[in-house]
Design an enzyme around this catalytic site. Structure first.
Site, PDB file in Angstrom:
ATOM      1  N   LEU A   1      -4.015   1.417   1.100  1.00 20.95           N
ATOM      2  CA  LEU A   1      -5.431   1.754   1.082  1.00 20.95           C
ATOM      3  C   LEU A   1      -5.922   1.729  -0.356  1.00 20.95           C
ATOM      4  O   LEU A   1      -5.323   2.372  -1.222  1.00 20.95           O
ATOM      5  CB  LEU A   1      -5.671   3.145   1.674  1.00 20.95           C
ATOM      6  CG  LEU A   1      -5.240   3.335   3.122  1.00 20.95           C
ATOM      7  CD1 LEU A   1      -5.336   4.792   3.505  1.00 20.95           C
ATOM      8  CD2 LEU A   1      -6.068   2.482   4.045  1.00 20.95           C
ATOM      9  N   GLU A   2      -6.977   1.008  -0.593  1.00 27.88           N
ATOM     10  CA  GLU A   2      -7.595   0.963  -1.918  1.00 27.88           C
ATOM     11  C   GLU A   2      -8.762   1.938  -1.915  1.00 27.88           C
ATOM     12  O   GLU A   2      -9.682   1.824  -1.115  1.00 27.88           O
ATOM     13  CB  GLU A   2      -8.094  -0.449  -2.232  1.00 27.88           C
ATOM     14  CG  GLU A   2      -7.021  -1.522  -2.159  1.00 27.88           C
ATOM     15  CD  GLU A   2      -5.994  -1.429  -3.267  1.00 27.88           C
ATOM     16  OE1 GLU A   2      -6.284  -0.800  -4.311  1.00 27.88           O
ATOM     17  OE2 GLU A   2      -4.900  -1.996  -3.103  1.00 27.88           O
TER      18      GLU A   2
END
Length: 83
Positions: free
Chosen positions: A16-17
């Site tokens: 997840l960014e």
């Protein structure tokens, strides 16, 4: 590592960014958590029960089966049950 774990360890990982900044300063980490907390929790609530879970058992004796291969029609990746 994600591909290796999926193929060999039956583990599906995601990345997840949280922002466009690859290495945010430590002073901004709390803010990043606060900005993304609700979205992350909603994602976890949505995906936590997707898929199949349970025990692989012998149909006659009911004993657990170690290393049973689980195949699903239409999915080209078999899963091997643990102990």
């Amino acid at each position: 590592m994600q591909d290796y774990n999926y193929v060999w360890a039956n583990c599906f990982e995601i990345t997840l960014e949280l922002s466009c900044c690859k290495y945010p300063p430590a002073s901004e980490l709390q803010k990043e958590w606060e900005n993304n907390r609700e979205s992350l929790l909603a994602f976890i609530e949505q995906v936590v029960h997707i898929g199949v879970k349970g025990f692989v058992r012998d149909a006659v004796t009911g004993a657990g089966l170690d290393n049973a291969t689980i195949a699903v029609a239409g999915i080209a990746h078999d899963i091997t049950a643990g102990k």
